[in-house]
Design an enzyme around this catalytic site. Structure first.
Site, PDB file in Angstrom:
ATOM      1  CE  LYS A 200      58.388  16.827  -2.513  1.00  0.00           C
ATOM      2  NZ  LYS A 200      58.812  16.155  -3.736  1.00  0.00           N
ATOM      3  NE  ARG A 210      60.126  22.797  -7.687  1.00  0.00           N
ATOM      4  CZ  ARG A 210      59.097  23.351  -7.042  1.00  0.00           C
ATOM      5  NH1 ARG A 210      58.641  24.524  -7.417  1.00  0.00           N
ATOM      6  NH2 ARG A 210      58.520  22.719  -6.035  1.00  0.00           N
ATOM      7  NE  ARG A 221      56.887  20.119  -7.376  1.00  0.00           N
ATOM      8  CZ  ARG A 221      57.008  20.023  -8.702  1.00  0.00           C
ATOM      9  NH1 ARG A 221      55.936  19.881  -9.451  1.00  0.00           N
ATOM     10  NH2 ARG A 221      58.205  20.095  -9.260  1.00  0.00           N
ATOM     11  CD  GLU A 237      49.706  12.443   2.811  1.00  0.00           C
ATOM     12  OE1 GLU A 237      49.939  11.264   2.523  1.00  0.00           O
ATOM     13  OE2 GLU A 237      49.064  13.209   2.066  1.00  0.00           O
ATOM     14  CE  LYS A 252      62.002  16.920  -0.888  1.00  0.00           C
ATOM     15  NZ  LYS A 252      61.831  16.265  -2.152  1.00  0.00           N
ATOM     16  CB  SER A 278      67.947  22.290  -3.213  1.00  0.00           C
ATOM     17  OG  SER A 278      66.601  22.731  -3.293  1.00  0.00           O
ATOM     18  CE1 TYR A 317      70.967  17.561  -3.551  1.00  0.00           C
ATOM     19  CE2 TYR A 317      69.933  18.718  -1.708  1.00  0.00           C
ATOM     20  CZ  TYR A 317      69.833  18.063  -2.929  1.00  0.00           C
ATOM     21  OH  TYR A 317      68.601  17.898  -3.511  1.00  0.00           O
TER      22      TYR A 317
HETATM   23  C1  PBG Z   1      60.241  15.688  -6.685  1.00  0.00           C
HETATM   24  C2  PBG Z   1      61.288  16.136  -5.735  1.00  0.00           C
HETATM   25  C3  PBG Z   1      61.600  17.448  -5.377  1.00  0.00           C
HETATM   26  C4  PBG Z   1      62.662  17.365  -4.486  1.00  0.00           C
HETATM   27  C5  PBG Z   1      62.973  16.023  -4.333  1.00  0.00           C
HETATM   28  N1  PBG Z   1      62.100  15.271  -5.087  1.00  0.00           N
HETATM   29  C6  PBG Z   1      61.084  18.722  -5.885  1.00  0.00           C
HETATM   30  C7  PBG Z   1      59.712  19.150  -5.628  1.00  0.00           C
HETATM   31  O1  PBG Z   1      58.907  18.491  -4.985  1.00  0.00           O
HETATM   32  O2  PBG Z   1      59.390  20.230  -6.135  1.00  0.00           O
HETATM   33  C8  PBG Z   1      63.343  18.527  -3.845  1.00  0.00           C
HETATM   34  C9  PBG Z   1      64.689  18.242  -3.300  1.00  0.00           C
HETATM   35  C10 PBG Z   1      65.477  19.446  -2.937  1.00  0.00           C
HETATM   36  O3  PBG Z   1      64.973  20.588  -2.945  1.00  0.00           O
HETATM   37  O4  PBG Z   1      66.652  19.273  -2.613  1.00  0.00           O
HETATM   38  N2  PBG Z   1      60.797  14.888  -7.707  1.00  0.00           N
END
Ligand code: PBG
Length: 332
Positions: A200, A210, A221, A237, A252, A278, A317
């Site tokens: 990730k 967000r 992060r 990982e 991801k 997203s 989505y």
């Molecule tokens: C963390 C999480 C995130 C997403 C899925 N799980 C946000 C992040 O790490 O900031 C992002 C998913 C997306 O952007 O569609 N709970």
């Protein structure tokens, strides 16, 4: 000198007719390998649109139930649930409260479609903390890895008790898969599976998410998610999570990380999934809304490319809409 060149080898032969193209197609999509991420908002009486993700909403419990029925009807593989709580605090209490929105939504989903879909839950604290980080903070304000593991274990139990069949560990804490597996087994949730968001990356493409979860994050992060340039680290990982007992690993975002996905898929002996996040969704929607790209073709192409790179299943989505197109095409 001839007036005509005549190549002996002609790849175009296999592209000449629709039937030939269909026969030689290497990558086919099927609804069963699509997973729909869904947001459920505590206290909402009607679905609340997410401005930066046109077509996606924060569900009320009622609209959530209806959308679940549609998802089951579409024949997709599963749903990944996110909660949007009314109240947040430093340790993300809502995540472990059996009456917290995510756990309530999980029970509703299991009741509604638990036989037809794999009900999956996001296991991370960021939706529930007032500082917006994926873990709890130490006195200096940095994310405390080992203290967070204890919270994740409690969250895992709350989700497993609510009936979640697959826990999506997305917090990027070291040792999180082993920590969660151990407590699940100790409490006899041996059949509750773990989806590790292994590779990730710290991505700008989570931007619209967000808003979707009304994140309170002020900083970034970077101290727990992977630097976008680091392919080896993504592989590391995935290997670690596999050793720790993950049932599925994930890469991801998807489209900007297809190389990481392809390498992971080539080397992994457990399923490899990808999350089309997203920002990937919103970019295509925005370009299509402007008439700059053909929406349906761009969506299909984006998901096909993620499958082609090696993803066994894709979180997207568009899962339900895509499934309806696939059905349409099958019946055509
Ligand atoms: C963390 C999480 C995130 C997403 C899925 N799980 C946000 C992040 O790490 O900031 C992002 C998913 C997306 O952007 O569609 N709970």
């Amino acid at each position: 000198m001839t007036d005509q060149l005549s190549p002996r080898i002609r790849p175009r032969r296999l592209r000449a007719t629709p039937t030939m193209r269909r026969l030689v197609s290497e990558t086919r999509l099927h609804p069963a390998e699509l997973v729909l991420p869904m947001f459920v908002r505590e206290g909402a009486h009607a679905p609340v649109p997410i401005t930066s993700m046109p077509g996606v909403v924060q569900h009320s419990l009622d609209s959530f139930r209806r959308a679940l029925a549609d998802a089951a009807e579409a024949g997709i593989g599963g749903v990944m649930l996110f909660g949007v709580p009314e109240h947040k605090d430093a340790i993300g209490s809502g995540a472990t409260d059996p009456d917290g929105i995510l756990n309530v939504a999980t029970r509703a989903a299991v009741q509604e479609v638990g036989d037809a879909l794999v009900v999956q839950t996001d296991l991370c604290l960021d939706e529930f903390t007032d500082h917006g980080h994926c873990g709890v903070l130490d006195s200096g304000g940095t994310v405390d890895n080992d203290a967070t593991l204890l919270r994740y274990r409690d969250m895992a139990l709350a989700q497993a008790e609510s009936g979640s069949q697959l826990l999506g560990l997305s917090g990027m804490m070291d040792g999180q898969v082993a920590a969660v597996r151990e407590i699940l087994d100790a409490e006899h949730f041996t059949d509750t599976a773990i989806l590790a968001y292994s590779a990730k990356f710290a991505s700008a493409f989570y931007g619209p998410f967000r808003e979707a979860v009304q994140s309170s994050l002020a900083g970034d992060r970077l101290s727990y998610q992977i630097d976008p340039g680091n392919r080896r680290e993504g592989l590391r990982e995935s290997v670690l999570d596999t050793i720790e007992g993950a049932d599925i690993v994930m890469v991801k975002p998807a489209m900007s990380y297809l190389d990481v996905l392809a390498r992971t898929a080539a080397e992994s002996y457990i399923p490899v999934w990808a999350y089309q996040v997203s920002g990937e969704y919103s970019m295509i929607e925005a370009a299509a809304a402007n008439g700059w790209i053909d929406r349906r073709r761009a969506i299909s192409e984006s998901v096909v490319s993620i499958r082609r790179a090696g993803a066994d299943a894709v979180l997207t989505y568009w899962a339900v809409e895509l499934a309806s197109w696939l059905r349409e095409e099958r019946n055509a």
